[in-house]
Design a protein around this motif. Structure first.
Motif, PDB file in Angstrom:
ATOM      1  N   ARG A 166      42.147  42.767  30.976  1.00 20.55           N
ATOM      2  CA  ARG A 166      41.442  43.706  30.326  1.00 20.55           C
ATOM      3  C   ARG A 166      39.895  43.699  30.092  1.00 20.55           C
ATOM      4  NH1 ARG A 166      43.941  42.307  25.732  1.00 20.55           N
ATOM      5  NH2 ARG A 166      42.079  41.434  24.690  1.00 20.55           N
ATOM      6  N   GLU A 167      39.234  42.588  30.040  1.00 21.15           N
ATOM      7  CA  GLU A 167      38.161  42.390  29.630  1.00 21.15           C
ATOM      8  C   GLU A 167      37.419  42.873  31.129  1.00 21.15           C
ATOM      9  OE1 GLU A 167      34.279  40.797  27.940  1.00 21.15           O
ATOM     10  OE2 GLU A 167      36.244  41.045  27.084  1.00 21.15           O
ATOM     11  N   LEU A 168      37.819  42.688  32.165  1.00 19.68           N
ATOM     12  CA  LEU A 168      37.353  42.888  33.379  1.00 19.68           C
ATOM     13  C   LEU A 168      37.372  44.524  33.686  1.00 19.68           C
ATOM     14  CD1 LEU A 168      38.017  39.772  35.511  1.00 19.68           C
ATOM     15  CD2 LEU A 168      35.769  40.392  34.646  1.00 19.68           C
ATOM     16  N   ALA A 205      46.244  36.580  52.118  1.00 18.02           N
ATOM     17  CA  ALA A 205      45.136  35.704  53.073  1.00 18.02           C
ATOM     18  C   ALA A 205      44.523  36.892  53.832  1.00 18.02           C
ATOM     19  CB  ALA A 205      45.866  34.863  54.117  1.00 18.02           C
ATOM     20  N   SER A 206      44.919  38.066  54.068  1.00 17.73           N
ATOM     21  CA  SER A 206      43.783  39.117  54.852  1.00 17.73           C
ATOM     22  C   SER A 206      42.938  39.831  53.839  1.00 17.73           C
ATOM     23  CB  SER A 206      44.882  39.997  55.410  1.00 17.73           C
ATOM     24  OG  SER A 206      44.058  40.966  56.067  1.00 17.73           O
ATOM     25  N   ALA A 207      43.422  39.867  52.627  1.00 18.08           N
ATOM     26  CA  ALA A 207      42.379  40.629  51.597  1.00 18.08           C
ATOM     27  C   ALA A 207      41.454  39.609  51.373  1.00 18.08           C
ATOM     28  CB  ALA A 207      43.107  40.964  50.445  1.00 18.08           C
ATOM     29  N   LEU A 208      41.629  38.133  51.378  1.00 23.96           N
ATOM     30  CA  LEU A 208      40.900  37.280  51.057  1.00 23.96           C
ATOM     31  C   LEU A 208      39.624  37.080  52.217  1.00 23.96           C
ATOM     32  CD1 LEU A 208      42.915  34.237  49.633  1.00 23.96           C
ATOM     33  CD2 LEU A 208      41.081  35.577  48.132  1.00 23.96           C
ATOM     34  N   ARG A 209      40.163  37.076  53.317  1.00 28.42           N
ATOM     35  CA  ARG A 209      39.227  37.001  54.576  1.00 28.42           C
ATOM     36  C   ARG A 209      38.355  38.199  54.475  1.00 28.42           C
ATOM     37  NH1 ARG A 209      43.010  36.500  57.734  1.00 28.42           N
ATOM     38  NH2 ARG A 209      43.265  38.624  58.532  1.00 28.42           N
ATOM     39  N   LYS A 210      38.799  39.820  54.243  1.00 31.49           N
ATOM     40  CA  LYS A 210      38.101  40.769  54.528  1.00 31.49           C
ATOM     41  C   LYS A 210      36.866  40.595  53.567  1.00 31.49           C
ATOM     42  CE  LYS A 210      41.885  43.701  56.657  1.00 31.49           C
ATOM     43  NZ  LYS A 210      42.514  44.811  56.199  1.00 31.49           N
ATOM     44  N   LEU A 211      37.247  40.362  52.169  1.00 31.70           N
ATOM     45  CA  LEU A 211      36.313  40.264  50.993  1.00 31.70           C
ATOM     46  C   LEU A 211      35.647  39.161  50.939  1.00 31.70           C
ATOM     47  CD1 LEU A 211      38.887  42.010  48.550  1.00 31.70           C
ATOM     48  CD2 LEU A 211      37.005  42.886  49.858  1.00 31.70           C
ATOM     49  N   ASP A 212      35.889  37.991  51.757  1.00 32.70           N
ATOM     50  CA  ASP A 212      35.027  36.886  51.865  1.00 32.70           C
ATOM     51  C   ASP A 212      35.092  36.070  50.400  1.00 32.70           C
ATOM     52  OD1 ASP A 212      33.337  34.851  52.763  1.00 32.70           O
ATOM     53  OD2 ASP A 212      31.458  35.679  52.108  1.00 32.70           O
ATOM     54  N   LEU A 213      36.585  36.013  49.930  1.00 36.72           N
ATOM     55  CA  LEU A 213      36.624  35.315  48.736  1.00 36.72           C
ATOM     56  C   LEU A 213      37.393  34.004  48.918  1.00 36.72           C
ATOM     57  CD1 LEU A 213      37.897  38.403  46.568  1.00 36.72           C
ATOM     58  CD2 LEU A 213      35.735  37.182  46.484  1.00 36.72           C
ATOM     59  N   ASP A 214      37.317  33.417  47.855  1.00 37.18           N
ATOM     60  CA  ASP A 214      38.175  31.781  48.108  1.00 37.18           C
ATOM     61  C   ASP A 214      39.502  31.612  47.702  1.00 37.18           C
ATOM     62  OD1 ASP A 214      35.595  30.985  49.153  1.00 37.18           O
ATOM     63  OD2 ASP A 214      34.719  30.351  47.304  1.00 37.18           O
ATOM     64  N   TRP A 259      38.403  40.563  41.359  1.00 34.89           N
ATOM     65  CA  TRP A 259      37.737  41.558  42.106  1.00 34.89           C
ATOM     66  C   TRP A 259      38.535  42.767  41.765  1.00 34.89           C
ATOM     67  CZ3 TRP A 259      39.826  44.592  45.912  1.00 34.89           C
ATOM     68  CH2 TRP A 259      38.967  45.491  46.386  1.00 34.89           C
ATOM     69  N   GLY A 260      40.097  42.696  42.166  1.00 32.86           N
ATOM     70  CA  GLY A 260      40.585  43.680  41.801  1.00 32.86           C
ATOM     71  C   GLY A 260      40.609  44.463  40.523  1.00 32.86           C
TER      72      GLY A 260
END
Length: 225
Positions: A142-144, A197-206, A214-215
């Protein structure tokens, strides 16, 4: 992350000696986990995390001298160490939760309420997985979402496929279980893992927590909402 087969070295940080003792007793009876040391304040925690080569730090939030948020920020700033921090506290303030995640915490658990999650969360953190207490996640989302208009990145959203957006949308809505996401989308668990895993790779997140944040920041809708 820890070396495969090696014990997870855990540093316990809390200004309450009784709390530290209780956590120590629980960890000493757990397979594959070793207590690396104890600290009663944030400053000592920063020093000991490095000196004892801790893999995971269980960090209290409110302590004299230096609080858990600042100590977390200093510990996670050393990316080469790979040390992960889990905030273990009774505080459920929205601001503190957001500050903890932004400081680099890999987990945020509530004392007492999430005690049954402590060992799996430690093991998950050591393996690179982040976990937020189910009692805390809705407040964080909610905060984000309230702040998403200032941080929206449509060019990044466009990098994801429709399927990946649906997975991230559920994550950012507080649905953190891979199995639950698979059921809601009528796909296999392996498909969800692959899309995550694909979303993490595309967005360069850990990790998944960063992906959920992020979402939320970018307003990805929950499927069916």
């Amino acid at each position: 992350m820890t070396t495969p087969g090696a014990d997870i070295r855990v540093l316990i940080v809390d200004d309450n000696r009784t709390v530290r003792r209780g956590i120590r007793l629980r960890l000493e009876n757990a397979t594959g986990i070793r207590v690396a040391g104890e600290a009663a304040n944030g400053r000592d925690a920063v020093v000991l995390a490095h000196a004892e080569r801790a893999d995971v730090v269980l960090m209290d939030l409110h302590m004299p001298g230096m609080n858990g948020i600042e100590a977390t920020r200093l510990i996670t700033a050393d990316e080469q160490s790979g040390c992960r921090v889990i905030l273990l506290t009774s505080e459920v303030s929205d601001a503190f939760v957001v500050d903890a995640i932004e400081a680099g915490a890999s987990g945020y658990l509530l004392k007492g309420h999430d005690s049954d999650q402590l060992l799996p969360v430690i093991r998950g953190a050591a393996a690179g997985t982040a976990t937020i207490s189910p009692r805390v996640a809705p407040r964080l989302i909610r905060e984000l979402r309230e702040a998403r208009s200032a941080t929206a990145a449509p060019e990044q959203v466009a990098l994801l496929t429709g399927a990946e957006r649906r997975v991230v949308g559920l994550l950012s809505s507080g649905v953190t279980s891979t199995e639950d996401i698979a059921k809601r989308l009528s796909v296999s668990v392996n498909t969800v893992r692959s899309q995550t895993a694909s979303a993490l790779r595309k967005l360069d997140l850990d990790d998944r927590t960063q992906l959920a944040l992020w979402g939320a920041r970018n307003g990805l809708p929950r499927p069916g909402a």
